[in-house]
Design an enzyme around this catalytic site. Sequence first.
Site, PDB file in Angstrom:
ATOM      1  N   GLY A  16       0.794  -1.222   0.000  1.00  0.00           N
ATOM      2  CA  GLY A  16       0.000   0.000   0.000  1.00  0.00           C
ATOM      3  C   GLY A  16       0.823   1.266   0.000  1.00  0.00           C
ATOM      4  N   GLY A  18       2.981   2.141  -2.269  1.00  0.00           N
ATOM      5  CA  GLY A  18       3.080   2.653  -3.634  1.00  0.00           C
ATOM      6  C   GLY A  18       4.400   2.380  -4.316  1.00  0.00           C
ATOM      7  N   LYS A  19       5.112   1.354  -3.865  1.00  0.00           N
ATOM      8  CA  LYS A  19       6.458   1.123  -4.396  1.00  0.00           C
ATOM      9  C   LYS A  19       6.448   0.722  -5.878  1.00  0.00           C
ATOM     10  CE  LYS A  19       6.561  -3.374  -2.022  1.00  0.00           C
ATOM     11  NZ  LYS A  19       5.311  -3.143  -1.247  1.00  0.00           N
ATOM     12  N   THR A  20       5.537  -0.139  -6.286  1.00  0.00           N
ATOM     13  CA  THR A  20       5.499  -0.551  -7.693  1.00  0.00           C
ATOM     14  C   THR A  20       5.090   0.609  -8.588  1.00  0.00           C
ATOM     15  OG1 THR A  20       4.963  -2.819  -7.040  1.00  0.00           O
ATOM     16  CG2 THR A  20       4.542  -2.199  -9.328  1.00  0.00           C
ATOM     17  N   SER A  21       4.081   1.359  -8.161  1.00  0.00           N
ATOM     18  CA  SER A  21       3.628   2.511  -8.951  1.00  0.00           C
ATOM     19  C   SER A  21       4.718   3.556  -9.076  1.00  0.00           C
ATOM     20  CB  SER A  21       2.376   3.133  -8.311  1.00  0.00           C
ATOM     21  OG  SER A  21       1.302   2.223  -8.303  1.00  0.00           O
ATOM     22  N   TYR A  56      -3.560 -14.141   3.296  1.00  0.00           N
ATOM     23  CA  TYR A  56      -4.256 -13.013   3.923  1.00  0.00           C
ATOM     24  C   TYR A  56      -5.490 -13.465   4.688  1.00  0.00           C
ATOM     25  CZ  TYR A  56      -1.291  -9.725   1.379  1.00  0.00           C
ATOM     26  OH  TYR A  56      -0.216  -9.014   0.903  1.00  0.00           O
ATOM     27  N   ASP A  94      11.313  -2.851  -7.398  1.00  0.00           N
ATOM     28  CA  ASP A  94      10.403  -2.583  -6.290  1.00  0.00           C
ATOM     29  C   ASP A  94      10.536  -3.617  -5.171  1.00  0.00           C
ATOM     30  OD1 ASP A  94       9.204  -4.809  -7.412  1.00  0.00           O
ATOM     31  OD2 ASP A  94       7.181  -3.976  -7.448  1.00  0.00           O
ATOM     32  N   ARG A 146      -5.631   2.866   1.218  1.00  0.00           N
ATOM     33  CA  ARG A 146      -5.154   2.709  -0.158  1.00  0.00           C
ATOM     34  C   ARG A 146      -5.428   1.307  -0.685  1.00  0.00           C
ATOM     35  NH1 ARG A 146       0.850   5.399   0.658  1.00  0.00           N
ATOM     36  NH2 ARG A 146       0.175   7.571   0.962  1.00  0.00           N
ATOM     37  N   ARG A 150      -7.899   0.375  -4.002  1.00  0.00           N
ATOM     38  CA  ARG A 150      -7.544  -0.282  -5.267  1.00  0.00           C
ATOM     39  C   ARG A 150      -8.345  -1.554  -5.507  1.00  0.00           C
ATOM     40  NH1 ARG A 150      -1.217  -1.342  -3.793  1.00  0.00           N
ATOM     41  NH2 ARG A 150      -1.378  -3.237  -2.542  1.00  0.00           N
TER      42      ARG A 150
END
Length: 219
Positions: A16, A18-21, A56, A94, A146, A150
């Site tokens: 959440g 935002g590392k990949t984005s 999860y 990432d 976040r 998504r």
Amino acid sequence: MVMDRYQHIVIEGPIGAGKTSLARRLADILWTGNQSARGELLLEKPEDNPFLERFYRDSARYALQTQLFFLFQRLDQLKQLGQKEWFNKPIISDFLLDKDPLFAELTLPSDELALYRQIFNTIQPQTPQPDLVIYLQAQPDTLLERIHRRGNPAESAISLDYLRALCDAYSQFFHHYNAAPVLTVNTSGLNPIDSDEDCALLLQQIKNMRGKREFFNRG
């Protein structure tokens, strides 16, 4: 140029953050229109992990399978760094392999953790350390918001308690990490993914970085 100074940049942070984005955004900005400097994106592929959604929902049962799948997936990706066509190419990633045991220590019971450590220590490759790690921080409730926004069904069972523990584990890890310079970025008040202004501020912070450990908090 940022990539003249940092040939290998890793973006890290809890789910959440935002590392990949951000990795994709930086690649677009730094490499677009400059074919000679174009590098490679090395990204996690959580959608390929068949155990993740089950983890999860029931972490005690599926933590080891989830962790080992990610470990072997990341090792396979990092093998590319040793291939000839990757030499002298800028890289934005990432994930940081050194951080991998963090999740094992957070989720595995002692016997399974011992097994994981044995496997990790046996097969861990001597991969190049990054030139810079950008560690993205946010409050656990911000991360949860976040994640819900998504709308990924696989992440619907992530709890606030898990995110709190994860954020604490990341903070402890990067408090002791010294293998590469670390720029810690508080993303609660900064949105370099969607805001051109914020992204420009982050790039300037990266360019101006002088020490091994710096913090960027817009407040």
